[in-house]
Design an enzyme around this catalytic site. Structure first.
Site, short mmCIF file in Angstrom:
data_model
loop_
_atom_site.label_atom_id
_atom_site.label_comp_id
_atom_site.label_asym_id
_atom_site.label_seq_id
_atom_site.Cartn_x
_atom_site.Cartn_y
_atom_site.Cartn_z
N CYS A 525 -17.44 2.12 -26.17
CA CYS A 525 -18.04 2.47 -25.05
C CYS A 525 -17.57 1.87 -23.66
O CYS A 525 -17.18 0.88 -23.90
CB CYS A 525 -19.69 2.22 -24.81
SG CYS A 525 -20.50 3.00 -26.32
N GLU A 674 4.77 1.63 -21.17
CA GLU A 674 4.51 1.59 -22.62
C GLU A 674 5.52 2.54 -23.22
O GLU A 674 5.53 3.71 -23.10
CB GLU A 674 3.06 2.09 -22.80
CG GLU A 674 2.77 2.26 -24.32
CD GLU A 674 1.35 2.71 -24.34
OE1 GLU A 674 0.50 1.83 -23.77
OE2 GLU A 674 1.12 3.30 -25.30
N HIS A 703 -0.71 -2.67 -29.73
CA HIS A 703 -1.78 -2.29 -30.22
C HIS A 703 -1.76 -2.36 -31.92
O HIS A 703 -2.85 -2.06 -32.25
CB HIS A 703 -1.71 -0.69 -29.81
CG HIS A 703 -1.95 -0.20 -28.66
ND1 HIS A 703 -0.94 -0.05 -27.77
CD2 HIS A 703 -2.85 -0.37 -27.72
CE1 HIS A 703 -1.10 0.28 -26.59
NE2 HIS A 703 -2.19 -0.22 -26.44
#
Ligand code: GLN
Ligand code: ZN
Length: 762
Positions: A525, A674, A703
């Site tokens: 969230c 990226e 990541h």
């Protein structure tokens, strides 16, 4: 009599109960039964909260994602997970996130982890869905079990249930053909399953089904328009009535198509497409229900009920029983309940409405329409008072800020000299080697850092102790970067909770909720700050920390800021002025910070615009306008500096093809992007455009916990150098390192610096 309904309710729970239940289950700390029960409880509670509605949505609840739910309903799963045994929910999580719970995986002799489903943004929201994967041989088979279970629960609870499904055309359109085949060829097979699904629902006594087709607010070519006609002509023989729901924008060229689909009802977004409603009335076949989304499902502001009624009443008169009222879209995109916000400034709070309050507003509107305004006199008066107070509030309107905006001309966004001149001056001053190395800003946010911050916020750690803890973190970060041999250092952002909230907290015009969470994907969230008033920077926000960091090293220390467009796009923003105006105000505030950093002797300043691309409007025809003010805002923030000050920007993605001209127009001296996962192919956009300034294509995929080798990074940079002249290349990771561990970051950066050395020697 106008009928009320809701398109969808936030499922995460007012206290994020679903998030915690999911994560406990995945970690193996709770059972499948416990998780299932939390889902049931949430559905029950949310239906109870919607009991005043004539129709409540069913099937809007999801354990992960409503698009993935639809894929399961259609029996359409990626081939890599088809042979799974075991519990259906475990398999669902495997598709969603690559693996299920620790316990389920331990028992799964047959079926271990798999590649997680690809995610992408749901239209122009910050919600991410799992992309359906198609091939020419894709088949569908109905599995209505989830919908039927939830329907039975709702019916048992006495809810007037309106199942919600994603429409066939939107479902196809938002998926990806993995083999390049034509997705539309699958439509006939898909429609067979939809037909069967609608029959199944009819057999359960359902009268209306909401079929979401937000693709109708996008630009459709003839083939896709035809697909809509084809689909709904086939589904029209169904025994249930279909409410085709459109939202997030205007129908524009698709208005006639939408109005004339052979279904019983059409829902339109009467917030974003209000001016289309009257023409639509003339176009709509006489039997058709028109549902008007009159409460904004995308923001957190109270609706101006009186103004809405002034507009709505004549329409209600014309439509009579054919009028339905609803929020503009699913309330998935707003927090659950304002009542929980006990700490929020009471003045600001009086202007807000979260999902629960929005449904109360809907009720008030419906009562006014059905029984006259007198029936809701008190509610209307309170609402009007809040509107008047907000319009006149000094917290919202700051004459000094408005005056500054008046004098804000494009000249403010103009560097003194072109890049070629600046870059020579900067090179003389900074004396950086070829292939300079740097990082994107943050270093690991350790448990100790987070603990210090939460103790400081809770008042159990005093300011002096907190600040000295953060200075110690900066010391460590600088020391590590020096021993790694990086060329341009950063302070590490230890003092920042979040790259937007950190700035919002220091700007006038921002408020923060405690529980204003909105689902981003799965259990994740975000809590967007609330931009409610004219933006002013009362004092410098980052100068002291940056100065301190610079005092610890003789190497250049980058000042680190978040750009105006990103702050805007990751906030709930004002509805009483255009987004562009809020953005320019933010730009002026960031500009002051940039100039203060420069005055303090900081030679390199990075202004992150991670969210610039995601602000692109749904329709391409609106892109130009957005990019114009977004780029102008960045330029105002960044370009007031001397030629010798080097401006960097950073963007967390690599799809630049369609916005490369705008990126070049920002005129940052250095852009870091990226690219690690894409093998540098994504630099093509820069190459073809002859992008003129410096570029740092990420070589370290932050990541992943994997540590990239020197050789791998050298190869990536060599590929980059085939596209961009080596003199203009920087060596850096893809993004900030805050989610990684020091044990991962140090060896990875050591290899990265070694790669730069190897490249220089070659
Ligand atoms: N400077 C920020 C960081 O390193 C940038 C993060 C981002 O762009 N998402 O964390
Ligand atoms: Zn990033």
């Amino acid at each position: 009599m106008a009928i009320t309904h809701n398109l969808g309710f936030p499922r995460i729970g007012a206290k994020r109960e679903l998030k915690f239940a999911l994560e406990a289950y995945w970690k193996g700390q709770s059972s499948l039964d416990a998780l299932t029960q939390v889902g049931k409880d949430l559905r029950q509670r949310h239906w109870a909260q919607q009991s005043a509605l004539d129709f409540a949505p069913v099937g809007d609840f999801s354990f992960y994602d409503q698009v993935l739910d639809m894929s399961f309903t259609l029996g359409h799963l990626p081939a890599r997970v088809k042979d799974f045994h075991g519990d259906a929910l475990d398999n669902y999580f495997r598709v969603a996130r690559g693996r299920s719970s620790a316990a389920a995986e331990a028992h799964a002799a047959c079926c271990g982890g798999v590649a997680a489903g690809e995610m992408t943004k749901w239209f122009d929201t910050n919600y991410h869905y799992i992309v359906p994967e198609f091939t020419a041989t894709t088949q569908f088979t109905l599995d209505a079990s989830r919908l039927l279970e939830q329907l039975a629960e709702a019916q048992l609870q006495g809810v007037q249930a309106k199942p919600v499904i994603i429409g066939p055309v939107t479902y196809l359109a938002i998926g990806k053909a993995k083999d390049g085949s034509n997705k539309l060829a699958l439509l006939p097979a898909l429609l067979q399953v939809y037909t069967a699904l609608l029959e199944t629902l009819a057999a359960q006594g359902v009268s209306w089904v909401q079929v979401d087709e937000p693709m109708l607010v996008t630009e459709l070519d003839a083939e896709w328009q035809h697909a809509f006609n084809l689909a709904y002509h086939q589904l029209k023989s169904s025994r249930v009535k279909l409410m085709v729901a459109t939202y997030f924008g205007q129908l524009a060229d698709n208005q006639y198509l939408a109005a004339n689909l052979p279904v019983a009802g059409l829902h339109v977004d009467a917030i974003n497409a209000r001016q289309e409603v009257l023409p639509l009335l003339a176009m709509l076949p006489a039997h058709k229900v028109l549902s008007l989304g009159v409460i904004n499902g995308r923001n957190i502001w109270k609706t101006d009920l009186t103004a809405t009624l002034d507009w709505l009443e004549p329409i209600a008169e014309r439509l009579g029983d054919r009028l339905w009222l609803a929020p503009s879209c699913s309330l998935l995109h707003v927090p659950v309940d304002l009542q929980s916000e006990v700490a929020l400034d009471s003045e600001v709070k009086s202007w807000l409405a979260f999902a629960t309050q929005k449904l109360e507003e809907l009720q008030t509107l419906a009562l006014a329409v059905n029984q006259g305004r007198d029936a809701v006199k008190a509610a209307l008066a309170t609402n009007l008072a809040a509107m008047v107070a907000r319009r006149g509030s000094q917290r919202v309107h700051n004459p000094a800020v408005k005056a500054a905006l008046q004098t804000c001309t494009p000249v403010l966004g103009q560097r003194q000299q072109p890049y070629a001149v600046r870059s020579a001056k900067q090179a003389a001053l900074l004396k950086l080697p070829k292939y300079p190395t740097t990082t994107i800003g943050s270093f690991p946010q350790t448990a100790a850092i987070r603990q210090a911050r939460s103790q400081f916020k809770a008042g159990t750690l005093n300011l002096a102790t907190y600040e000295s803890a953060m200075r110690a973190e900066i010391d460590r970060c600088v020391r590590e970067q020096e021993s790694l041999g990086l060329d341009v250092l950063v302070h590490g952002e230890a003092e920042r909770n979040d790259m937007v909230e950190y700035f919002g907290e220091q700007l006038e015009g921002y408020a923060f909720s405690q529980y204003g969470w909105v689902q981003s994907y799965g259990s994740r969230c975000v809590k967007p700050p609330i931009l409610f008033g004219d933006i002013r920077r009362p004092q410098a926000m980052t100068v002291a920390w940056t100065n301190y960091a610079q005092s610890r090293t003789t190497k250049p220390m980058k000042g680190m800021l978040t750009g105006p467009v990103t702050i805007l796009n990751w906030s709930f923003v004002r509805d009483d002025q255009p987004r562009s105006v809020s953005c320019y105000q933010l730009a002026l505030a960031i500009r002051e910070e940039v100039l203060d950093l420069e005055k303090a002797g900081i030679q390199i300043i990075q202004i992150d615009e991670a969210a610039l691309r995601e602000g692109l409007p749904l329709r391409q025809s609106a892109w130009k306008d957005y990019l114009q003010w977004a780029v102008a805002s960045f330029r105002i923030a960044a370009n007031g500096v001397q030629d010798t000050t080097q401006i960097h920007t950073h963007m967390c993605y690599s799809e630049f093809n369609d916005i490369i001209a705008a990126i070049a127009d920002m005129d940052a001296d250095v852009i870091t992007i990226e690219t690690a996962r894409s093998d540098m192919e994504l630099l093509d956009a820069f190459e073809h455009f002859n992008y003129p300034n410096d570029i740092g294509p990420g070589v370290y995929d932050i990541h992943s916990p994997n540590i990239p080798t020197q050789q791998h990074m050298v190869q990536l940079m060599q590929k980059a150098a085939e596209r961009i002249p080596a003199e203009r290349l920087w060596v850096n990771p893809d993004c900030g390192l805050k989610t990684r561990q020091w044990e991962e970051v140090l060896p990875a950066l050591r290899n990265m610096v070694a790669a730069a050395h190897a490249l220089r020697a070659a």
